[in-house]
Design a protein around this motif. Structure first.
Motif, mmCIF file in Angstrom:
data_model
loop_
_atom_site.group_PDB
_atom_site.id
_atom_site.type_symbol
_atom_site.label_atom_id
_atom_site.label_comp_id
_atom_site.label_asym_id
_atom_site.label_seq_id
_atom_site.Cartn_x
_atom_site.Cartn_y
_atom_site.Cartn_z
ATOM 1 N N ALA A 43 -2.807 -69.359 -24.528
ATOM 2 C CA ALA A 43 -2.558 -68.014 -24.063
ATOM 3 C C ALA A 43 -1.197 -68.380 -23.019
ATOM 4 N N TYR A 44 -1.029 -69.324 -22.622
ATOM 5 C CA TYR A 44 0.181 -69.599 -21.699
ATOM 6 C C TYR A 44 0.284 -71.049 -21.927
ATOM 7 N N TRP A 54 -7.466 -73.918 -17.719
ATOM 8 C CA TRP A 54 -6.111 -74.427 -17.357
ATOM 9 C C TRP A 54 -5.997 -76.018 -17.450
ATOM 10 N N ALA A 90 1.522 -70.200 -12.150
ATOM 11 C CA ALA A 90 1.275 -69.611 -13.573
ATOM 12 C C ALA A 90 -0.124 -68.569 -13.676
ATOM 13 N N ARG A 91 -0.966 -69.080 -12.756
ATOM 14 C CA ARG A 91 -2.284 -68.188 -12.913
ATOM 15 C C ARG A 91 -1.819 -66.861 -12.171
ATOM 16 N N THR A 124 0.177 -64.674 -14.726
ATOM 17 C CA THR A 124 -0.549 -64.238 -15.875
ATOM 18 C C THR A 124 -2.117 -63.532 -15.750
#
Length: 178
Positions: A116-117, A143, A169-170, A173
């Motif tokens: 997803a990332y 993650w 990042a969390r 997103t």
């Protein structure tokens, strides 16, 4: 096989212990097909010869198809941090697939779909990759941080930077509140 013929069903003796909600998507005999086992792709992950448990798609760092061999690099959990895991590469496992059928396509599609990332970042003394993966059958993202070889992964400054990078990042997103 003809244009519309299908690969034979997975022999019952080669069938891995699937979960109730798990189904076989593709399979191929590994090695010369004489007792070397089978590689089985399911909706929840990949079953490899000699492994008693499936690898979830999110647990595969890399999968490469050479046209004859499938090479899988699983992730190994190094440590658990607040909201993520630090992972490292396990040794790559290579399987000769004489009649691969749809297996390489399914592996590539499922591993790719689980991401997803992903973003590579410098950290003190090296670099690391922050990734968020979809876990089949589970809501939310898992993650991870994978440090490049030579990066001092147990250094407090490196871990503090990894904590900051994962948090950023969390936040970037997270779905916007409607």
């Amino acid at each position: 096989m003809g244009l519309f013929s299908r690969k034979p069903k997975l022999p019952p003796a080669a069938r891995p212990p699937l979960a109730d909600d798990e189904r076989v998507l593709a399979w191929a005999a590994a090695g010369n097909g004489e007792g070397d086992g089978v590689v089985v792709a399911s909706n929840l992950g990949l079953w490899l010869p000699g492994r008693p448990h499936r690898l979830g798609w999110h647990e595969i760092l890399k999968a490469v198809w050479s046209g004859r061999e499938l090479t899988v690099t699983p992730a190994e959990r190094v440590t658990e941090r607040d909201g993520y895991q630090v992972v490292a590469d396990c040794p790559a496992e290579t399987y000769l697939l004489v009649d691969p059928g749809e297996l390489p396509h399914q592996v590539r599609a499922r591993v790719t779909r689980s991401v997803a990332y992903t973003e590579h970042h410098p950290v003190p003394g090296g670099a690391g990759r922050v990734a968020a993966r979809r876990v089949a059958g589970v809501d939310g993202l898992s993650w991870t941080v994978r440090f490049e070889p030579g990066t001092p992964a147990d250094d407090e400054a490196v871990l503090a930077e990894a904590d900051r990078l994962v948090a950023a990042a969390r936040a970037a997103t997270a779905p916007a509140d409607a």
